[in-house]
Motif scaffolding. Structure first.
Motif, PDB file in Angstrom:
ATOM      1  N   ASN A 120       3.098   6.453   6.588  1.00 49.97           N
ATOM      2  CA  ASN A 120       4.608   7.092   6.424  1.00 49.97           C
ATOM      3  C   ASN A 120       4.977   7.639   7.951  1.00 49.97           C
ATOM      4  O   ASN A 120       5.975   8.256   7.974  1.00 49.97           O
ATOM      5  CB  ASN A 120       4.693   8.074   5.273  1.00 49.97           C
ATOM      6  CG  ASN A 120       4.854   7.616   4.329  1.00 49.97           C
ATOM      7  OD1 ASN A 120       5.864   6.696   3.812  1.00 49.97           O
ATOM      8  ND2 ASN A 120       4.096   7.863   3.043  1.00 49.97           N
ATOM      9  N   ASN A 174      -2.913   8.309  -5.628  1.00 56.56           N
ATOM     10  CA  ASN A 174      -2.922   9.801  -5.288  1.00 56.56           C
ATOM     11  C   ASN A 174      -2.280  10.490  -6.301  1.00 56.56           C
ATOM     12  O   ASN A 174      -2.936  11.770  -6.606  1.00 56.56           O
ATOM     13  CB  ASN A 174      -2.039   9.918  -3.953  1.00 56.56           C
ATOM     14  CG  ASN A 174      -2.852   9.473  -2.904  1.00 56.56           C
ATOM     15  OD1 ASN A 174      -4.015   9.462  -2.841  1.00 56.56           O
ATOM     16  ND2 ASN A 174      -1.813   9.157  -1.824  1.00 56.56           N
ATOM     17  N   GLN A 182       0.701  -1.223   0.083  1.00 58.62           N
ATOM     18  CA  GLN A 182      -0.022  -0.002  -0.011  1.00 58.62           C
ATOM     19  C   GLN A 182       0.716   1.265   0.097  1.00 58.62           C
ATOM     20  O   GLN A 182       0.719   2.081  -0.679  1.00 58.62           O
ATOM     21  CB  GLN A 182      -0.845   0.037   1.230  1.00 58.62           C
ATOM     22  CG  GLN A 182      -2.055  -0.986   1.240  1.00 58.62           C
ATOM     23  CD  GLN A 182      -3.342  -0.478   1.033  1.00 58.62           C
ATOM     24  OE1 GLN A 182      -3.644   0.490   1.599  1.00 58.62           O
ATOM     25  NE2 GLN A 182      -3.990  -1.089  -0.001  1.00 58.62           N
ATOM     26  N   ARG A 183       1.781   1.332   0.765  1.00 58.64           N
ATOM     27  CA  ARG A 183       2.707   2.581   0.982  1.00 58.64           C
ATOM     28  C   ARG A 183       3.548   2.571  -0.143  1.00 58.64           C
ATOM     29  O   ARG A 183       3.597   3.633  -0.591  1.00 58.64           O
ATOM     30  CB  ARG A 183       3.656   2.320   2.350  1.00 58.64           C
ATOM     31  CG  ARG A 183       4.572   3.623   2.511  1.00 58.64           C
ATOM     32  CD  ARG A 183       5.276   3.447   3.787  1.00 58.64           C
ATOM     33  NE  ARG A 183       6.084   2.219   3.884  1.00 58.64           N
ATOM     34  CZ  ARG A 183       6.159   0.966   4.450  1.00 58.64           C
ATOM     35  NH1 ARG A 183       5.182   1.170   5.356  1.00 58.64           N
ATOM     36  NH2 ARG A 183       6.966   0.184   4.337  1.00 58.64           N
ATOM     37  N   GLU A 184       4.068   1.517  -0.963  1.00 55.95           N
ATOM     38  CA  GLU A 184       5.087   1.836  -2.049  1.00 55.95           C
ATOM     39  C   GLU A 184       4.455   1.762  -3.474  1.00 55.95           C
ATOM     40  O   GLU A 184       5.213   2.312  -4.318  1.00 55.95           O
ATOM     41  CB  GLU A 184       6.126   0.665  -1.715  1.00 55.95           C
ATOM     42  CG  GLU A 184       6.966   0.634  -0.563  1.00 55.95           C
ATOM     43  CD  GLU A 184       7.583  -0.655  -0.212  1.00 55.95           C
ATOM     44  OE1 GLU A 184       7.534  -1.635  -1.332  1.00 55.95           O
ATOM     45  OE2 GLU A 184       8.080  -1.038   0.796  1.00 55.95           O
ATOM     46  N   TYR A 193      -7.201   8.981   0.660  1.00 60.82           N
ATOM     47  CA  TYR A 193      -6.059   8.304   0.176  1.00 60.82           C
ATOM     48  C   TYR A 193      -4.742   9.028   0.615  1.00 60.82           C
ATOM     49  O   TYR A 193      -3.712   8.154   1.132  1.00 60.82           O
ATOM     50  CB  TYR A 193      -6.012   7.891  -1.141  1.00 60.82           C
ATOM     51  CG  TYR A 193      -7.257   6.815  -1.702  1.00 60.82           C
ATOM     52  CD1 TYR A 193      -7.299   5.911  -0.962  1.00 60.82           C
ATOM     53  CD2 TYR A 193      -8.123   7.251  -2.664  1.00 60.82           C
ATOM     54  CE1 TYR A 193      -8.437   5.142  -1.441  1.00 60.82           C
ATOM     55  CE2 TYR A 193      -9.034   6.365  -3.243  1.00 60.82           C
ATOM     56  CZ  TYR A 193      -9.167   5.446  -2.290  1.00 60.82           C
ATOM     57  OH  TYR A 193     -10.150   4.341  -2.656  1.00 60.82           O
ATOM     58  N   ILE A 194      -4.909  10.454   0.547  1.00 56.13           N
ATOM     59  CA  ILE A 194      -3.481  10.959   1.121  1.00 56.13           C
ATOM     60  C   ILE A 194      -3.351  10.729   2.584  1.00 56.13           C
ATOM     61  O   ILE A 194      -2.261  10.619   3.011  1.00 56.13           O
ATOM     62  CB  ILE A 194      -3.626  12.430   0.873  1.00 56.13           C
ATOM     63  CG1 ILE A 194      -3.326  12.963  -0.716  1.00 56.13           C
ATOM     64  CG2 ILE A 194      -2.663  13.484   1.582  1.00 56.13           C
ATOM     65  CD1 ILE A 194      -3.947  13.914  -1.320  1.00 56.13           C
ATOM     66  N   LEU A 202      -1.116   3.156  -3.083  1.00 52.83           N
ATOM     67  CA  LEU A 202      -1.464   4.515  -2.682  1.00 52.83           C
ATOM     68  C   LEU A 202      -0.761   5.770  -3.153  1.00 52.83           C
ATOM     69  O   LEU A 202      -1.225   6.565  -3.923  1.00 52.83           O
ATOM     70  CB  LEU A 202      -1.209   4.782  -1.111  1.00 52.83           C
ATOM     71  CG  LEU A 202      -2.354   4.095  -0.175  1.00 52.83           C
ATOM     72  CD1 LEU A 202      -1.765   4.194   1.209  1.00 52.83           C
ATOM     73  CD2 LEU A 202      -3.757   4.648  -0.379  1.00 52.83           C
ATOM     74  N   PRO A 203       0.510   5.579  -3.599  1.00 55.30           N
ATOM     75  CA  PRO A 203       1.320   6.658  -4.580  1.00 55.30           C
ATOM     76  C   PRO A 203       0.630   6.524  -6.296  1.00 55.30           C
ATOM     77  O   PRO A 203       0.544   7.859  -6.500  1.00 55.30           O
ATOM     78  CB  PRO A 203       2.650   5.774  -4.749  1.00 55.30           C
ATOM     79  CG  PRO A 203       2.791   5.388  -3.060  1.00 55.30           C
ATOM     80  CD  PRO A 203       1.654   4.618  -3.275  1.00 55.30           C
ATOM     81  N   ARG A 243      -4.381   8.026   4.319  1.00 51.94           N
ATOM     82  CA  ARG A 243      -3.871   6.852   4.616  1.00 51.94           C
ATOM     83  C   ARG A 243      -2.143   6.651   4.234  1.00 51.94           C
ATOM     84  O   ARG A 243      -1.672   6.034   4.940  1.00 51.94           O
ATOM     85  CB  ARG A 243      -4.692   6.014   3.522  1.00 51.94           C
ATOM     86  CG  ARG A 243      -6.116   5.715   3.989  1.00 51.94           C
ATOM     87  CD  ARG A 243      -6.722   4.472   3.108  1.00 51.94           C
ATOM     88  NE  ARG A 243      -8.193   4.364   3.429  1.00 51.94           N
ATOM     89  CZ  ARG A 243      -9.073   3.628   3.035  1.00 51.94           C
ATOM     90  NH1 ARG A 243      -8.772   2.924   2.011  1.00 51.94           N
ATOM     91  NH2 ARG A 243      -9.998   3.514   3.511  1.00 51.94           N
ATOM     92  N   GLN A 244      -2.083   7.503   3.123  1.00 45.87           N
ATOM     93  CA  GLN A 244      -0.486   7.375   2.951  1.00 45.87           C
ATOM     94  C   GLN A 244       0.222   8.095   3.975  1.00 45.87           C
ATOM     95  O   GLN A 244       1.341   7.717   4.412  1.00 45.87           O
ATOM     96  CB  GLN A 244      -0.363   8.129   1.539  1.00 45.87           C
ATOM     97  CG  GLN A 244       1.231   7.788   0.997  1.00 45.87           C
ATOM     98  CD  GLN A 244       1.345   8.364  -0.577  1.00 45.87           C
ATOM     99  OE1 GLN A 244       0.252   8.850  -1.068  1.00 45.87           O
ATOM    100  NE2 GLN A 244       2.617   8.130  -1.046  1.00 45.87           N
ATOM    101  N   LYS A 245      -0.218   9.104   4.341  1.00 46.23           N
ATOM    102  CA  LYS A 245       0.381   9.873   5.615  1.00 46.23           C
ATOM    103  C   LYS A 245       0.606   8.995   6.690  1.00 46.23           C
ATOM    104  O   LYS A 245       1.547   8.841   7.360  1.00 46.23           O
ATOM    105  CB  LYS A 245      -0.096  11.334   5.810  1.00 46.23           C
ATOM    106  CG  LYS A 245       0.459  11.877   6.859  1.00 46.23           C
ATOM    107  CD  LYS A 245      -0.365  13.135   7.279  1.00 46.23           C
ATOM    108  CE  LYS A 245       0.346  14.073   8.293  1.00 46.23           C
ATOM    109  NZ  LYS A 245      -0.554  15.250   8.685  1.00 46.23           N
TER     110      LYS A 245
END
Length: 690
Positions: free
Chosen positions: A334, A288, A279-281, A326-327, A284-285, A329-331
């Motif tokens: 991280n 977004n 999700q992080r890599e 989604y931003i 989600l990127p 979630r990405q935050k």
């Protein structure tokens, strides 16, 4: 906002990213106020320990029978004996948009049905009430046996189709759905009483419901009248419901116990760390980045005319909401402290079951499946063009193929139990805006070319020798699928009608279908199948470590959470739990997005400024809970959940009770609106009579 029916187009484009939403069990016992509990496993003892009181079974049964699921992606509740439904404004805005025209804008100006005859049918919407929950774990697991990969998925889906068909003989009034819980640790059959005629009754101006706009979204304090009323009909008459909540337009009290009853969409609170990394890599990127571009394209297009501004407003509202989610979630993923909490939970669970040969190492199985999915993901995601017209074509093509097969051999979503709702969604009339269809389709095709590469075989399949712009223009201008009669003829004509069709969008969907099916087979074999097997083992690990008293991840099925009215500390300062209607006037600047709605300013002298407007609670919710009734100890509704604060965005992966808050519009504010701002005397009498 917690959800938006306007995201149907986005969900289609993002479908591949959602594949990682397979629900897993929680890794650690629930904290106080944490949990989206199933009604057949409500933790009464735990709540009594936390609050000194807990509801009995009669209370739970009554509230459950009053709860409504809206198939557009929201929650709701019956609040009168004649089928009146309370939900959020943002849950009906797509309906209002579909019923609007250049001469009558129900989104901007609001809508009040003076008489029952004036209530207007919402295209594609269905209301559902749970009538039974049955454990079918043994039957599904028995069908799976020792199978693996694609064979496991086929056997599981066939048994689920069989159970659903046997459970609901009357498809006109009932719907059956087998739900996977704990990643395959449990399977439950949910039986619903369904109402396919849902009508718009009352909605305020959009500016009143979304005061503060995107800057205030997922923030607090709030001053939003995000409420609306629908009504369920059957055979042309309002439904006489068996149960409904009592309407209580009173002020919420800080510290009082509250319950949120609704259908949280999905959570991923026991993603393994390999899934978190994906999700992080990756997911989600990409989401977004491409969604930010879509938002920019849409804003530019809407600026070209007032008509486009009206027609694109619902889509922009949905896309901006999704982007913020989604931003967030990405935050969260991280944030080293947050990710450490997730990693520690996983490590603790591993330690508790270490050496248990029956469980083995499902974490490694998940890692292998995710590694395989990384290779499939780009093609799987980007071979799904976006837009309602393409969506109609793809559904018609696949339905024609699947309906010709035995029920147990069909793709999920095309079985006998699923077809009535799918048919309604395809055939109900609603407006189509060609400029918007072309914009969304060319955006999705351009992103496919960008991420797959111009020379990739899938890009060539999608585009041939055309540009995204030229192909989209040709298909959108040439198709007749905007006409419900054309869709109806293709639906009823089946495979023969599809094969004979010269409609360019149907021909295009037919050209993509074999590759889409090939990719689905690869996903089932390399990802979904292994994940289902590992999920069952992870569920066994959780049950062995913590017993059977925790809640499963959200699945857009009925849940109940308990909490209390409470603020929190933000940067060392106390955030008060309740706002007032007068606060909206203080907050207003005279410019968007802090411009008061016209009816608010016109009726300013009549509004009681001390009336509670919005409030926050510690209830644990997620997207899909939009419109959920907030219920007090007496079983009365005191608000409707419509949002979370900024800290709730990490709630997809874990709950932080000190800062995670649910944002609610109070029934007191809705009562003020019904009496003084958007007068609806018939509704006031109906609510008072219950």
């Amino acid at each position: 906002m917690l959800s938006s029916p306007a995201l149907s187009r986005l969900r289609q484009a993002m479908m591949a990213g959602a594949m990682l939403a397979t629900p897993f069990a929680l890794a650690a016992p629930a904290q106080a106020d944490e949990g989206m509990w199933t009604f057949d496993a409500f933790p009464a003892a735990k709540m009594k320990q936390d609050y000194g009181w807990a509801p009995d079974q009669a209370w739970l049964d009554r509230v459950r029978a009053s709860a409504v699921r809206l198939t557009g992606g929201c929650s709701a509740s019956f609040v009168s004996a004649e089928g009146l439904i309370l939900t959020n404004h943002h849950c009906v805005v797509e309906c209002a948009q579909n019923l609007s025209s250049e001469k009558e804008d129900l989104v901007a100006n609001g809508f009040v049905a003076a008489r029952r005859e004036d209530e207007r049918k919402c295209p594609g919407q269905q209301a559902e009430v749970v009538t039974a929950i049955t454990d079918v774990t043994g039957a599904v697991k028995g069908a799976i046996g020792s199978l693996a990969g694609e064979a496991l998925v086929k056997a599981r889906d066939a048994k689920i189709a069989e159970i659903e068909k046997a459970g609901c003989k009357d498809l006109a009034t009932t719907r059956c759905q087998v739900v996977t819980l704990f990643g395959g640790g449990q399977y439950k059959l949910y039986t619903y009483r369904k109402y396919s005629d849902v009508r718009l009754v009352w909605a305020p101006e959009f500016q009143a419901a979304f005061f503060g706009g995107d800057p205030d979204n997922f923030n607090y304090p709030r001053y939003a009248l995000d409420a609306a009323f629908l009504r369920a009909y059957e055979n042309g008459k309002p439904v006489k419901v068996a149960a409904h909540l009592k309407w209580s337009p009173r002020a919420p009290q800080p510290g009082e116990a509250t319950f949120v009853v609704g259908n949280p969409g999905s959570t991923q609170r026991l993603f393994t760390m390999s899934q978190i990394a994906f999700q992080r890599e990756v997911s989600l990127p990409i989401t977004n980045t491409v969604l930010s571009e879509l938002r920019g394209r849409l804003i530019t297009a809407m600026e070209q005319s007032p008509q486009r501004k009206r027609e694109g407003g619902d889509s922009l509202f949905g896309f901006e909401n999704a982007l913020k989610v989604y931003i967030g979630r990405q935050k969260a993923l991280n944030d080293p402290a947050f990710v450490k909490m997730l990693a520690d939970n996983e490590a603790t669970l591993k330690a508790k079951v270490a050496g248990n040969a029956a469980i083995g190492d499902p974490w490694s199985q998940v890692s292998e499946a995710v590694a395989a999915y990384r290779n499939i993901y780009p093609a799987y995601r980007f071979t799904q063009p976006m837009g309602d017209l393409y969506g109609y074509a793809e559904t018609l093509v696949k339905a024609a193929i699947e309906k010709a097969k035995p029920n147990g051999e069909r793709l999920p979503g095309y079985t006998d139990s699923a077809l009535p709702l799918l048919e309604k969604q395809v055939l109900d009339a609603k407006p189509i805006y060609p400029w918007l269809e072309q914009l969304e389709m060319e955006w999705s095709l351009s992103k496919a070319r960008e991420y797959l590469g111009a020379d990739d075989p899938d890009t060539r399949l999608l585009l041939g020798k055309e540009s995204p712009e030229d192909l989209s223009a040709r298909l959108v201008t040439g198709t007749k699928l905007g006409d419900p009669a054309v869709r109806k003829a293709l639906w009823e004509g089946g495979a023969a009608a599809i094969a004979a069709s010269t409609d360019p969008m149907i021909v295009y969907a037919l050209s993509l279908e074999p590759r889409q099916r090939e990719l689905q087979k690869a996903v089932d074999s390399q990802y979904q199948g292994p994940l289902a097997a590992a999920g069952a083992k992870l569920a066994d690990a959780r049950f062995a470590a913590y017993g059977a008293t925790l809640y499963p991840d959200a699945t857009f099925t009925l849940r109940i959470s308990y909490g209390k009215v409470a603020g929190w500390k933000e940067r060392g300062a106390d955030v008060a739990p309740v706002t007032t209607m007068g606060g909206a006037f203080d907050r207003a600047t005279g410019a968007q997005p802090f411009l008061l709605a016209k009816q608010f300013t016109d009726h300013a002298a009549q509004i009681d400024k001390a009336t509670p407007f919005d409030f926050v609670t510690t209830n644990d919710i997620i997207g899909g809970n939009s419109g959920s009734p907030v219920v007090d100890k007496n079983g009365a509704v005191i608000g409707a959940a419509f949002d979370g604060n900024i800290h709730s965005l990490g709630g997809n992966y874990g709950y932080q009770g000190d800062v995670n808050r649910t944002v609610v519009v109070s029934t007191a504010a809705v009562q003020q609106a019904l009496e003084k701002i958007y007068p609806a005397p018939a509704l006031v009498r109906e609510l008072a009579s219950n």
